[in-house]
Design a protein around this motif. Structure first.
Motif, PDB file in Angstrom:
ATOM      1  N   PHE A   5      34.960-109.368  55.040  1.00 51.81           N
ATOM      2  CA  PHE A   5      34.390-110.347  55.977  1.00 51.81           C
ATOM      3  C   PHE A   5      35.063-111.697  55.815  1.00 51.81           C
ATOM      4  O   PHE A   5      35.482-112.071  54.723  1.00 51.81           O
ATOM      5  N   THR A   7      34.110-115.749  57.355  1.00 60.56           N
ATOM      6  CA  THR A   7      33.161-116.530  58.155  1.00 60.56           C
ATOM      7  C   THR A   7      33.698-117.924  58.419  1.00 60.56           C
ATOM      8  O   THR A   7      34.140-118.618  57.510  1.00 60.56           O
ATOM      9  N   THR A  17      26.669-113.454  58.554  1.00 62.04           N
ATOM     10  CA  THR A  17      27.661-112.649  57.836  1.00 62.04           C
ATOM     11  C   THR A  17      27.032-111.938  56.645  1.00 62.04           C
ATOM     12  O   THR A  17      27.241-110.730  56.436  1.00 62.04           O
ATOM     13  N   GLN A  18      26.254-112.670  55.857  1.00 65.97           N
ATOM     14  CA  GLN A  18      25.607-112.041  54.703  1.00 65.97           C
ATOM     15  C   GLN A  18      24.680-110.914  55.124  1.00 65.97           C
ATOM     16  O   GLN A  18      24.600-109.877  54.463  1.00 65.97           O
ATOM     17  N   GLU A  21      26.821-107.948  55.891  1.00 68.45           N
ATOM     18  CA  GLU A  21      27.285-107.344  54.642  1.00 68.45           C
ATOM     19  C   GLU A  21      26.215-106.423  54.060  1.00 68.45           C
ATOM     20  O   GLU A  21      26.516-105.302  53.611  1.00 68.45           O
ATOM     21  N   GLU A  22      24.967-106.886  54.067  1.00 68.13           N
ATOM     22  CA  GLU A  22      23.877-106.073  53.535  1.00 68.13           C
ATOM     23  C   GLU A  22      23.691-104.787  54.334  1.00 68.13           C
ATOM     24  O   GLU A  22      23.366-103.733  53.777  1.00 68.13           O
ATOM     25  N   ARG A  25      26.369-102.417  53.123  1.00 71.22           N
ATOM     26  CA  ARG A  25      26.019-101.905  51.785  1.00 71.22           C
ATOM     27  C   ARG A  25      24.935-100.841  51.875  1.00 71.22           C
ATOM     28  O   ARG A  25      25.006 -99.798  51.223  1.00 71.22           O
ATOM     29  N   ILE A  31      31.936-103.499  50.036  1.00 70.61           N
ATOM     30  CA  ILE A  31      32.363-104.806  50.534  1.00 70.61           C
ATOM     31  C   ILE A  31      33.571-105.270  49.723  1.00 70.61           C
ATOM     32  O   ILE A  31      33.521-105.344  48.493  1.00 70.61           O
ATOM     33  N   TYR A  41      37.802-105.098  58.996  1.00 66.60           N
ATOM     34  CA  TYR A  41      37.614-106.536  58.794  1.00 66.60           C
ATOM     35  C   TYR A  41      36.675-107.052  59.868  1.00 66.60           C
ATOM     36  O   TYR A  41      36.849-106.750  61.054  1.00 66.60           O
ATOM     37  N   GLN A 135      18.790-114.097  53.657  1.00 68.66           N
ATOM     38  CA  GLN A 135      19.959-114.002  52.788  1.00 68.66           C
ATOM     39  C   GLN A 135      19.874-114.991  51.636  1.00 68.66           C
ATOM     40  O   GLN A 135      19.191-116.000  51.711  1.00 68.66           O
TER      41      GLN A 135
END
Length: 421
Positions: A5, A7, A17-18, A21-22, A25, A31, A41, A135
């Protein structure tokens, strides 16, 4: 699948973004750092300035050069307002914009495995709030987005076109997220949004920020609540009563200003005057004398004269802000300001920005000086520093995660030095 990622832009973008990402996951994907070779990406773009647009394009190109076979997904504000242009950039597989991020894992997986472009949300197909989880900014502090979109259409701003109309997270959803954060040990929560002051106006029961503050007060484990950027009209009798009596709300209020000149504010289509702004600040300080007032200012707006610039400088001094974020004005195609006459040259805008930054640094030091000798509660973070409730950065010997009482004994730059008592 390894997913990396990048940002650009505001705190809301970093929050989103976070959250993405979660989601990856949770789906079992790894990640990776953006500098590494990845299978996909995700570039969360920004369009607040022309420089942001250029940087977004550059980062997308970097991702493609790093791995020409990778899926490159462009999300965020620039990819919303310039979908066709972004789609033509080398290597771009998906252009998601500012909605549908909750389904980004499915979109990327489909593009990866089926080598087809999935059906994506249409532009402005955004009538309800997209619920992305809270987040974590540090081991003790988390950010929760409770509002998205903007209805104001300030003349310089492209964001309403990028994020659509205002929409809010429900009180029920917010309560669930706050309870989850408290259960996971997060004691400070920052509520953020694009137009946070109008939180709830789109919901059936018309809740307000005051209701969010009261909600946090009732959740065991939440020690502090901070609010993102606000506007002067939110400083009502009800808001002040709730704020003054709150056990969690931090005495730090970020009131967006943009200019200290009424004529510039009018051209910006900001819906208040300097006198209304001053009244909001005075009302806060009458209830909470130790409150920190922070702000944003744009330097060198279209047609800004030397006298208007001087008015802004005087106003900043008169208010006595605790912190000022300064940005030179940047043209945005599609905004009303772009079509106005009287754009200033870059050198003038940057020179005026430097003057405002110097005022901000001096006022911030003065505010920290006013805190020396006081004893404050500080929640320690990873780097040996923490923050007071009114957002003074403190360096002391406390361990990460500790809530400590600290006497502020000196200033080093804009950081207070403290002794635990």
């Amino acid at each position: 699948m390894r997913v990396a990622f990048y940002t650009l832009g505001c705190k809301v973008n970093h929050y989103e973004t976070q959250a993405m990402e979660e989601l990856f996951r949770a789906a079992g994907h790894e990640i990776a750092a953006f500098e590494e070779i990845a299978d996909a990406y995700v570039v969360n773009t920004c369009t607040v300035t022309q420089i942001s647009d250029k940087k977004s394009r550059q980062v997308i190109s970097q991702a493609h050069r790093r791995n020409p076979d990778a899926i490159v997904a462009a999300v965020g504000c620039y990819s919303e307002v310039a979908k066709d242009s972004v789609a033509k950039l080398d290597g771009v597989s998906l252009v998601l914009g500012t909605h549908g991020r909750k389904d980004i894992v499915r979109y990327v997986e489909q593009a990866m495995h089926e080598k087809t472009i999935p059906k994506l949300p249409k532009p402005f197909e955004r009538r309800t709030f997209e619920e992305l989880s809270a987040q974590h900014d540090s081991r003790t502090r988390a950010t929760l987005k409770v509002q998205d979109g903007c209805n104001s259409f300030c003349s310089y701003c492209i964001i309403p076109f990028a994020r659509g109309a205002l929409r809010s997270r429900t009180l029920e959803s917010t309560k669930h997220e706050l309870e989850t954060l408290a259960q996971n040990g997060y004691r400070e929560v920052v509520l953020t949004g694009i137009q946070l002051s109008l939180y709830g106006i789109d919901l059936k029961d018309k809740p307000e920020l005051s209701d969010l503050i009261a909600l946090a007060d009732g959740i065991e484990g939440i020690e502090r609540l901070r609010l993102g950027s606000l506007e002067p009209h939110v400083i009502t009798d009800r808001f002040l009563e709730t704020a003054q009596n709150s056990r969690t709300l931090c005495r730090q209020f970020h009131l967006a200003l943009q200019s200290g000149s009424d004529t510039v504010l009018s051209r910006m289509n900001r819906r208040y005057t300097t006198e209304e702004y001053r009244t909001a600040v005075d009302r806060i300080r009458a209830c909470m004398p130790d409150a920190a007032i922070t702000t944003d200012v744009i330097a060198g707006f279209v047609g800004e004269t030397e006298e208007e610039h001087a008015e802004t400088k005087r106003f900043l001094e008169e208010i006595g802000f605790a912190r000022i974020h300064v940005f030179p004005y940047s043209r945005r195609k599609g905004t009303k300001a772009d079509a106005m006459d009287g754009h200033l040259v870059r050198a003038v805008k940057e020179a005026r920005a430097r003057e405002l930054i110097a005022i901000g640094e001096r006022l911030e030091q003065r505010f920290v000086d006013s805190m020396i000798g006081r004893t404050e509660t500080v929640i320690m973070e990873d780097d040996g520093t923490g923050y007071t409730g009114n957002y003074v950065r403190v360096r002391c010997s406390g361990a990460c995660g500790e809530t400590v009482r600290v006497k502020l004994i000196a200033r080093e730059g804009t950081t207070a030095l403290g002794e635990i008592i």
